[in-house]
Enzyme design. Structure first.
Site, PDB file in Angstrom:
ATOM      1  N   ASP A  47       0.832  -1.206   0.000  1.00  0.00           N
ATOM      2  CA  ASP A  47       0.000   0.000   0.000  1.00  0.00           C
ATOM      3  C   ASP A  47       0.867   1.257   0.000  1.00  0.00           C
ATOM      4  OD1 ASP A  47       0.885  -0.187   2.613  1.00  0.00           O
ATOM      5  OD2 ASP A  47      -1.105  -0.152   3.528  1.00  0.00           O
ATOM      6  N   SER A  48       2.179   1.069   0.128  1.00  0.00           N
ATOM      7  CA  SER A  48       3.135   2.170  -0.036  1.00  0.00           C
ATOM      8  C   SER A  48       3.010   2.812  -1.414  1.00  0.00           C
ATOM      9  CB  SER A  48       4.562   1.662   0.170  1.00  0.00           C
ATOM     10  OG  SER A  48       4.810   0.531  -0.659  1.00  0.00           O
ATOM     11  N   ASP A  86      -0.784  -6.023  -0.010  1.00  0.00           N
ATOM     12  CA  ASP A  86      -1.303  -5.336   1.176  1.00  0.00           C
ATOM     13  C   ASP A  86      -2.793  -5.071   1.003  1.00  0.00           C
ATOM     14  OD1 ASP A  86       0.707  -4.982   3.079  1.00  0.00           O
ATOM     15  OD2 ASP A  86       1.520  -3.218   2.055  1.00  0.00           O
ATOM     16  N   LYS A 114      -1.593  -9.476   2.967  1.00  0.00           N
ATOM     17  CA  LYS A 114      -0.967  -8.995   4.200  1.00  0.00           C
ATOM     18  C   LYS A 114      -1.822  -7.878   4.759  1.00  0.00           C
ATOM     19  CE  LYS A 114       2.831  -6.310   4.247  1.00  0.00           C
ATOM     20  NZ  LYS A 114       2.425  -5.132   5.084  1.00  0.00           N
ATOM     21  N   GLU A 116      -2.317  -5.262   8.549  1.00  0.00           N
ATOM     22  CA  GLU A 116      -1.744  -4.800   9.807  1.00  0.00           C
ATOM     23  C   GLU A 116      -2.663  -5.124  10.977  1.00  0.00           C
ATOM     24  OE1 GLU A 116      -0.843  -0.652   9.357  1.00  0.00           O
ATOM     25  OE2 GLU A 116       0.165  -0.970   7.424  1.00  0.00           O
ATOM     26  N   GLU A 183       7.851  -3.980  11.567  1.00  0.00           N
ATOM     27  CA  GLU A 183       8.349  -2.708  11.054  1.00  0.00           C
ATOM     28  C   GLU A 183       8.680  -1.746  12.187  1.00  0.00           C
ATOM     29  OE1 GLU A 183       7.059   0.909   7.979  1.00  0.00           O
ATOM     30  OE2 GLU A 183       5.831  -0.904   8.136  1.00  0.00           O
TER      31      GLU A 183
END
Length: 267
Positions: A47-48, A86, A114, A116, A183
């Site tokens: 998602d960066s 993500d 993935k 969070e 992270e």
């Protein structure tokens, strides 16, 4: 070292724990996925991309349709690497929405998703894994929580924080996650997290004593140069190389030295 033609599987990733460090990098399109494919184990459609590709200030506004578009593009170039995507902010608030959206990525061809979250994410991990979806967890500094936390805060600075991270890793592993990204965490603490579980722990800003590393490609190749996080090593001065090349092209066009005869079609 170049890989052979064998497609990397989830078992290849799991079995690298304690044997060989895992190499992971982001990619958002077929061109760069193809360039990276022979050298890495995992390509993350991160998602960066909302920051480095879309120019946004954080990852939070990324949409499912955008993520799906980039996953499909990456899969055109990645033939060997294990492809993880993500899940965007807001796409996995509960088990139902997480399953619906993760299924879209898997149907598109991704090998895993993935997302969070710590203890509260464990039931969602369990549900997805139970439906046949590979899940990589993400703990420590979590960019999708940046507004809630008032910035990007390094984790593991207290004994309580250390204990929480270890507890989260164990809970996510029990839920069925095959791996986890840690992270922005103190190196010594990230090392303890890696030793506390059987699943591979991949670090970003988490030191060397974990099971692998991931970097955002535009950071490590120097294309995104507005700022450089402490944990990023630039392996290429990409932005300046591109500027120099485009400057030369523009100059030659204006001087009418390009195209020369070498680049013309003639009878």
């Amino acid at each position: 070292m170049l890989k052979n033609d064998k497609k990397v599987t989830i078992y290849d990733i799991i079995n690298k724990k304690g044997v060989e460090p895992i190499v992971m990098i982001t990619a958002y399109d077929a061109l760069f996925a193809r360039l990276f494919d022979d050298y890495v184990d995992i390509i993350l459609v991160g998602d960066s991309l909302n920051m480095s590709f879309n120019g946004k200030k954080d990852t939070l506004s990324l949409k499912m349709d955008d993520a799906l578009y980039h996953v499909k593009a990456v899969l055109q170039g990645a033939k060997h690497a294990f492809v993880v995507v993500d899940m965007p902010f807001g796409s996995y608030q509960d088990e139902k929405s997480a399953l619906k959206n993760a299924t879209k990525f898997i149907k598109a061809g991704a090998d895993a998703v993935k997302f969070e979250g710590g203890l509260k994410a464990a039931p969602i991990v369990k549900r997805l894994v139970g439906e046949g979806i590979n899940v990589m967890a993400h703990i420590g500094l979590m960019p999708q929580f940046v507004r809630k936390e008032g910035g990007y805060k390094i984790k593991g600075r207290s004994e309580a924080d250390e204990a929480r991270l270890i507890e989260e890793a164990k809970a996510l592993e029990r839920a069925g996650a095959f791996s986890a990204v840690v992270e922005g965490t103190l190196s010594a603490v990230a090392a303890k997290v890696a030793k506390s579980v059987q699943m591979p722990i991949i670090g970003i800003g988490a030191g060397a004593d974990v099971d692998g590393q991931v970097l955002v490609w535009s950071d490590m190749l120097g294309f995104f140069d507005e700022f450089k996080p402490k944990f990023v090593k630039r392996y290429l001065d990409g932005a300046n190389l591109v500027r120099t090349a485009v400057e030369a092209y523009a100059r030659e066009v204006r001087e009418k030295t390009f195209p020369s005869e070498e680049f013309e079609y003639k009878i």
